[in-house]
Scaffold this motif. Structure first.
Motif, PDB file in Angstrom:
ATOM      1  N   LEU A  63       0.826  -1.201   0.000  1.00  0.00           N
ATOM      2  CA  LEU A  63       0.000   0.000   0.000  1.00  0.00           C
ATOM      3  C   LEU A  63       0.865   1.258   0.000  1.00  0.00           C
ATOM      4  O   LEU A  63       0.513   2.264  -0.624  1.00  0.00           O
ATOM      5  CB  LEU A  63      -0.939   0.008   1.207  1.00  0.00           C
ATOM      6  N   GLY A  64       1.999   1.211   0.684  1.00  0.00           N
ATOM      7  CA  GLY A  64       2.916   2.345   0.654  1.00  0.00           C
ATOM      8  C   GLY A  64       3.488   2.567  -0.731  1.00  0.00           C
ATOM      9  O   GLY A  64       3.585   3.694  -1.214  1.00  0.00           O
ATOM     10  N   SER A  65       3.853   1.473  -1.404  1.00  0.00           N
ATOM     11  CA  SER A  65       4.392   1.582  -2.754  1.00  0.00           C
ATOM     12  C   SER A  65       3.345   2.092  -3.730  1.00  0.00           C
ATOM     13  O   SER A  65       3.618   2.964  -4.557  1.00  0.00           O
ATOM     14  CB  SER A  65       4.919   0.222  -3.212  1.00  0.00           C
ATOM     15  N   VAL A  66       2.138   1.588  -3.617  1.00  0.00           N
ATOM     16  CA  VAL A  66       1.054   2.002  -4.506  1.00  0.00           C
ATOM     17  C   VAL A  66       0.700   3.472  -4.278  1.00  0.00           C
ATOM     18  O   VAL A  66       0.383   4.198  -5.223  1.00  0.00           O
ATOM     19  CB  VAL A  66      -0.180   1.096  -4.292  1.00  0.00           C
ATOM     20  N   SER A  67       0.778   3.908  -3.022  1.00  0.00           N
ATOM     21  CA  SER A  67       0.447   5.307  -2.736  1.00  0.00           C
ATOM     22  C   SER A  67       1.379   6.260  -3.466  1.00  0.00           C
ATOM     23  O   SER A  67       0.961   7.332  -3.889  1.00  0.00           O
ATOM     24  CB  SER A  67       0.512   5.572  -1.231  1.00  0.00           C
ATOM     25  N   ASN A  68       2.622   5.873  -3.614  1.00  0.00           N
ATOM     26  CA  ASN A  68       3.589   6.723  -4.294  1.00  0.00           C
ATOM     27  C   ASN A  68       3.553   6.524  -5.806  1.00  0.00           C
ATOM     28  O   ASN A  68       3.495   7.487  -6.563  1.00  0.00           O
ATOM     29  CB  ASN A  68       4.994   6.443  -3.761  1.00  0.00           C
ATOM     30  N   GLN A  69       3.575   5.275  -6.252  1.00  0.00           N
ATOM     31  CA  GLN A  69       3.736   4.981  -7.669  1.00  0.00           C
ATOM     32  C   GLN A  69       2.450   5.125  -8.469  1.00  0.00           C
ATOM     33  O   GLN A  69       2.465   5.631  -9.581  1.00  0.00           O
ATOM     34  CB  GLN A  69       4.298   3.565  -7.862  1.00  0.00           C
ATOM     35  N   ALA A  70       1.339   4.660  -7.932  1.00  0.00           N
ATOM     36  CA  ALA A  70       0.091   4.667  -8.710  1.00  0.00           C
ATOM     37  C   ALA A  70      -0.762   5.907  -8.448  1.00  0.00           C
ATOM     38  O   ALA A  70      -1.353   6.464  -9.369  1.00  0.00           O
ATOM     39  CB  ALA A  70      -0.717   3.419  -8.395  1.00  0.00           C
ATOM     40  N   TYR A  71      -0.836   6.328  -7.177  1.00  0.00           N
ATOM     41  CA  TYR A  71      -1.730   7.430  -6.841  1.00  0.00           C
ATOM     42  C   TYR A  71      -1.019   8.761  -6.681  1.00  0.00           C
ATOM     43  O   TYR A  71      -1.669   9.786  -6.549  1.00  0.00           O
ATOM     44  CB  TYR A  71      -2.519   7.100  -5.573  1.00  0.00           C
ATOM     45  N   GLY A  72       0.298   8.761  -6.648  1.00  0.00           N
ATOM     46  CA  GLY A  72       1.059  10.002  -6.582  1.00  0.00           C
ATOM     47  C   GLY A  72       0.871  10.786  -5.303  1.00  0.00           C
ATOM     48  O   GLY A  72       0.892  12.013  -5.314  1.00  0.00           O
ATOM     49  N   LEU A  73       0.697  10.113  -4.181  1.00  0.00           N
ATOM     50  CA  LEU A  73       0.473  10.795  -2.913  1.00  0.00           C
ATOM     51  C   LEU A  73       1.801  11.198  -2.277  1.00  0.00           C
ATOM     52  O   LEU A  73       2.797  10.477  -2.380  1.00  0.00           O
ATOM     53  CB  LEU A  73      -0.288   9.879  -1.943  1.00  0.00           C
ATOM     54  N   SER A  74       1.796  12.318  -1.601  1.00  0.00           N
ATOM     55  CA  SER A  74       2.987  12.738  -0.867  1.00  0.00           C
ATOM     56  C   SER A  74       3.061  11.967   0.452  1.00  0.00           C
ATOM     57  O   SER A  74       2.090  11.350   0.885  1.00  0.00           O
ATOM     58  CB  SER A  74       2.933  14.238  -0.593  1.00  0.00           C
ATOM     59  N   LEU A  75       4.217  12.024   1.082  1.00  0.00           N
ATOM     60  CA  LEU A  75       4.405  11.320   2.352  1.00  0.00           C
ATOM     61  C   LEU A  75       3.461  11.864   3.424  1.00  0.00           C
ATOM     62  O   LEU A  75       2.871  11.094   4.184  1.00  0.00           O
ATOM     63  CB  LEU A  75       5.864  11.438   2.812  1.00  0.00           C
ATOM     64  N   ALA A  76       3.276  13.180   3.438  1.00  0.00           N
ATOM     65  CA  ALA A  76       2.377  13.787   4.428  1.00  0.00           C
ATOM     66  C   ALA A  76       0.930  13.327   4.225  1.00  0.00           C
ATOM     67  O   ALA A  76       0.221  13.053   5.195  1.00  0.00           O
ATOM     68  CB  ALA A  76       2.464  15.304   4.344  1.00  0.00           C
ATOM     69  N   SER A  77       0.497  13.231   2.972  1.00  0.00           N
ATOM     70  CA  SER A  77      -0.886  12.794   2.733  1.00  0.00           C
ATOM     71  C   SER A  77      -1.065  11.317   3.056  1.00  0.00           C
ATOM     72  O   SER A  77      -2.126  10.916   3.525  1.00  0.00           O
ATOM     73  CB  SER A  77      -1.314  13.096   1.301  1.00  0.00           C
ATOM     74  N   VAL A  78      -0.030  10.493   2.854  1.00  0.00           N
ATOM     75  CA  VAL A  78      -0.126   9.074   3.222  1.00  0.00           C
ATOM     76  C   VAL A  78      -0.214   8.942   4.733  1.00  0.00           C
ATOM     77  O   VAL A  78      -1.026   8.170   5.249  1.00  0.00           O
ATOM     78  CB  VAL A  78       1.076   8.271   2.667  1.00  0.00           C
ATOM     79  N   TRP A  79       0.612   9.695   5.446  1.00  0.00           N
ATOM     80  CA  TRP A  79       0.536   9.655   6.905  1.00  0.00           C
ATOM     81  C   TRP A  79      -0.813  10.164   7.396  1.00  0.00           C
ATOM     82  O   TRP A  79      -1.414   9.577   8.296  1.00  0.00           O
ATOM     83  CB  TRP A  79       1.655  10.477   7.526  1.00  0.00           C
ATOM     84  N   GLY A  80      -1.309  11.228   6.793  1.00  0.00           N
ATOM     85  CA  GLY A  80      -2.602  11.778   7.193  1.00  0.00           C
ATOM     86  C   GLY A  80      -3.755  10.832   6.889  1.00  0.00           C
ATOM     87  O   GLY A  80      -4.607  10.577   7.746  1.00  0.00           O
ATOM     88  N   MET A  81      -3.786  10.310   5.668  1.00  0.00           N
ATOM     89  CA  MET A  81      -4.855   9.376   5.298  1.00  0.00           C
ATOM     90  C   MET A  81      -4.745   8.071   6.094  1.00  0.00           C
ATOM     91  O   MET A  81      -5.757   7.497   6.490  1.00  0.00           O
ATOM     92  CB  MET A  81      -4.806   9.064   3.800  1.00  0.00           C
ATOM     93  N   GLY A  82      -3.515   7.619   6.327  1.00  0.00           N
ATOM     94  CA  GLY A  82      -3.322   6.407   7.139  1.00  0.00           C
ATOM     95  C   GLY A  82      -3.791   6.606   8.566  1.00  0.00           C
ATOM     96  O   GLY A  82      -4.421   5.727   9.156  1.00  0.00           O
ATOM     97  N   THR A  83      -3.520   7.772   9.103  1.00  0.00           N
ATOM     98  CA  THR A  83      -3.953   8.068  10.472  1.00  0.00           C
ATOM     99  C   THR A  83      -5.463   8.202  10.554  1.00  0.00           C
ATOM    100  O   THR A  83      -6.098   7.640  11.447  1.00  0.00           O
ATOM    101  CB  THR A  83      -3.284   9.362  10.973  1.00  0.00           C
ATOM    102  N   LEU A  84      -6.055   8.920   9.611  1.00  0.00           N
ATOM    103  CA  LEU A  84      -7.508   9.097   9.628  1.00  0.00           C
ATOM    104  C   LEU A  84      -8.251   7.782   9.390  1.00  0.00           C
ATOM    105  O   LEU A  84      -9.244   7.501  10.049  1.00  0.00           O
ATOM    106  CB  LEU A  84      -7.932  10.131   8.584  1.00  0.00           C
ATOM    107  N   SER A  85      -7.765   6.990   8.441  1.00  0.00           N
ATOM    108  CA  SER A  85      -8.474   5.740   8.145  1.00  0.00           C
ATOM    109  C   SER A  85      -8.275   4.685   9.228  1.00  0.00           C
ATOM    110  O   SER A  85      -9.114   3.808   9.397  1.00  0.00           O
ATOM    111  CB  SER A  85      -8.052   5.198   6.779  1.00  0.00           C
ATOM    112  N   HIS A  86      -7.175   4.776   9.998  1.00  0.00           N
ATOM    113  CA  HIS A  86      -6.928   3.809  11.060  1.00  0.00           C
ATOM    114  C   HIS A  86      -7.332   4.331  12.436  1.00  0.00           C
ATOM    115  O   HIS A  86      -7.161   3.632  13.433  1.00  0.00           O
ATOM    116  CB  HIS A  86      -5.449   3.417  11.084  1.00  0.00           C
TER     117      HIS A  86
END
Length: 174
Positions: A63-86
């Motif tokens: 999911l971390g790899s896909v967030s960067n390669q497929a969806y183009g998310l920044s590290l801050a948005s992955v941490w934010g979305m990961g925190t909110l969804s979890h």
């Protein structure tokens, strides 16, 4: 590449939800059906916990790899979305989330506890491990190498015909 955090959250929710469903319902049901004695069923359940923990770690790295390669998310948005969804898993606000939180913590925690009995991961520690796995996955990139197609070993006879009018006319008559 445009960021698509909502698509990533839906993918993460689906994959983690399926892992929870498999671990809590499908695998125990199949073990109950196939293994009658208590010892063999217990050993299979232990093996299932270990396998699910390994697969969960791989899923979070993926999911971390896909967030960067497929969806183009920044590290801050992955941490934010990961925190909110979890957040439902590690913030004990609603009483109905306790069984869900326990199941989610068990995805990684049960496998770790089987290898290291003195360690029992809390939901906050599990979340930190998951965020760490997501971050590790962001540096991984899976690339397709171009492979030239192999020539046909036994080419069909139809491919050996030339494509002139003479050869096409007999197929129209049939």
């Amino acid at each position: 590449m445009k960021e698509k955090p909502h698509m990533w959250v839906m993918e993460a929710a689906f994959v983690i939800g399926m892992l929870l469903l498999l671990k809590k319902w499908v695998f125990p049901f199949l073990i109950w059906q196939w293994f009658g004695s208590g010892d063999s069923a217990s050993n299979m359940l232990i093996g299932t916990h270990i396998a699910v923990a390994v697969v969960t770690a791989m899923v979070y790295v993926g999911l971390g790899s896909v967030s960067n390669q497929a969806y183009g998310l920044s590290l801050a948005s992955v941490w934010g979305m990961g925190t909110l969804s979890h957040a439902v898993f590690f913030v004990p606000v609603l009483p109905w989330t306790a069984p869900l939180r326990e199941s989610w913590t068990g995805l990684l925690g049960d496998g770790v506890h089987l290898f290291l009995p003195s360690i029992r991961l809390s939901s906050l520690e599990t979340w930190l491990v998951c965020i760490g796995l997501l971050t590790i996955g962001r540096v991984l990139r899976v690339r397709d190498t171009e492979v030239e197609p192999k020539p046909a070993r036994f080419p069909m006879a139809i491919n050996s015909f030339s494509a002139n009018k003479e050869n096409r006319s007999w197929s129209k008559r049939m």
